[in-house]
Scaffold this active site. Sequence first.
Site, short mmCIF file in Angstrom:
data_model
loop_
_atom_site.label_atom_id
_atom_site.label_comp_id
_atom_site.label_asym_id
_atom_site.label_seq_id
_atom_site.Cartn_x
_atom_site.Cartn_y
_atom_site.Cartn_z
N ASN A 1 14.16 -67.79 -27.09
CA ASN A 1 14.64 -67.60 -28.47
C ASN A 1 14.56 -68.96 -29.16
OD1 ASN A 1 16.02 -67.09 -30.82
ND2 ASN A 1 18.03 -66.88 -29.84
N TRP A 2 13.54 -69.12 -29.97
CA TRP A 2 13.33 -70.43 -30.62
C TRP A 2 14.32 -70.73 -31.73
CZ3 TRP A 2 7.29 -70.86 -31.64
CH2 TRP A 2 6.64 -70.90 -30.42
N LYS A 3 15.03 -69.70 -32.18
CA LYS A 3 15.94 -69.86 -33.32
C LYS A 3 15.17 -70.43 -34.52
CE LYS A 3 19.63 -70.22 -30.03
NZ LYS A 3 20.99 -70.58 -29.74
N HIS B 1 22.59 -61.00 -31.64
CA HIS B 1 22.81 -62.39 -31.21
C HIS B 1 24.09 -62.92 -31.86
CE1 HIS B 1 22.42 -66.66 -30.58
NE2 HIS B 1 21.59 -66.37 -29.60
N GLU C 1 25.52 -62.85 -22.98
CA GLU C 1 25.60 -64.24 -23.44
C GLU C 1 27.03 -64.57 -23.83
OE1 GLU C 1 21.67 -65.95 -24.98
OE2 GLU C 1 22.59 -64.90 -26.64
N GLY D 1 24.59 -73.00 -26.61
CA GLY D 1 24.52 -74.31 -27.26
C GLY D 1 25.51 -75.29 -26.67
N SER E 1 22.91 -71.86 -22.50
CA SER E 1 22.67 -73.18 -21.90
C SER E 1 21.88 -73.13 -20.59
CB SER E 1 23.99 -73.93 -21.71
OG SER E 1 24.61 -74.10 -22.97
N GLY F 1 17.54 -70.50 -25.10
CA GLY F 1 17.46 -71.05 -26.46
C GLY F 1 16.76 -72.40 -26.46
P1 PGA Z 1 20.98 -72.00 -25.64
O1 PGA Z 1 20.92 -70.69 -26.55
O2 PGA Z 1 20.10 -71.74 -24.45
O3 PGA Z 1 20.47 -73.09 -26.50
O4 PGA Z 1 22.42 -72.17 -25.24
C1 PGA Z 1 20.91 -69.43 -25.96
C2 PGA Z 1 20.89 -68.36 -27.01
O5 PGA Z 1 21.45 -68.57 -28.09
O6 PGA Z 1 20.31 -67.29 -26.80
#
Ligand code: PGA
Length: 253
Positions: A8-10, A95, A166, A172, A212, A233
């Site tokens: 998930n590149w956001k 999400h 999640e 994050g 994470s 992420g």
């Molecule tokens: P992260 O994000 O791996 O940066 O914690 C995961 C997500 O939001 O799906």
Amino acid sequence: MKKLVVGNWKMNPSTLDEAKRITKKIQQASQVLVNTEVVLCPPSVFISSCVPKKSVPNFNIGAQSVFFEEEGSYTGEISANMLKDIGVTHIISGHSEERARGDTDEIVSKKVKAILDVGVIPIVCVGEILRDNEDGSHFDFLKNQIKNTFANIPKKYAKEIVLAYEPVWAIGAKEAMVPEQVYEMVLFVKKEFADLFGNDLALKTTVLYGGSVNFRNASDIMKVGQADGLLVGRESINTAGFEELLKEVDKNI
Ligand code: PGA
């Protein structure tokens, strides 16, 4: 069943060139995998440029978000069919970052239904916001979230759903959830899904862990946590780290 790793590149990266560069690298890394499938979810404006012209083994493109209506006067929105039409095979919904901007369980449920209606696979995120191991309230939270999200989904669709557990507090963050807890929570999510759709189906349902994840902890989360895959992420736009992560997951059947 192959493992599934979703990137998930956001809202990253900031240029199309960079999006293409990362995609190319990950396509190359995906082709040689044996036990793992990869879905990259770039920002919607980059999707068309990231979808491979010819199919690439173990590699697909997903979307991060969708609107639940089929078409019409909804400025700024994108429908599930539009995404399908440009080659998207999976769509993330629910999400926590979208929930924080207003998506309720009811909205997530409508989105999941809209995705399933066009024959795309929804990756549905669930997870508690906070965790207090003493009072166990995270179990009730999750139970309700799962019930509210899937109660209106027809059973014939349920086998297409991918779940992503999640815990919001681990997204994050500095550290992921410890693998022993991941194990407990993956089982809990499957049990709740079984209550809605039956044991046989729940046992076959893919449950990802997200929050994470990086190339260092991926292996233990898969092995000890018994997740069916990962939703990644930050590490998914770090090409070298993500390639390493894919190798780690692929080794771990
Ligand atoms: P992260 O994000 O791996 O940066 O914690 C995961 C997500 O939001 O799906």
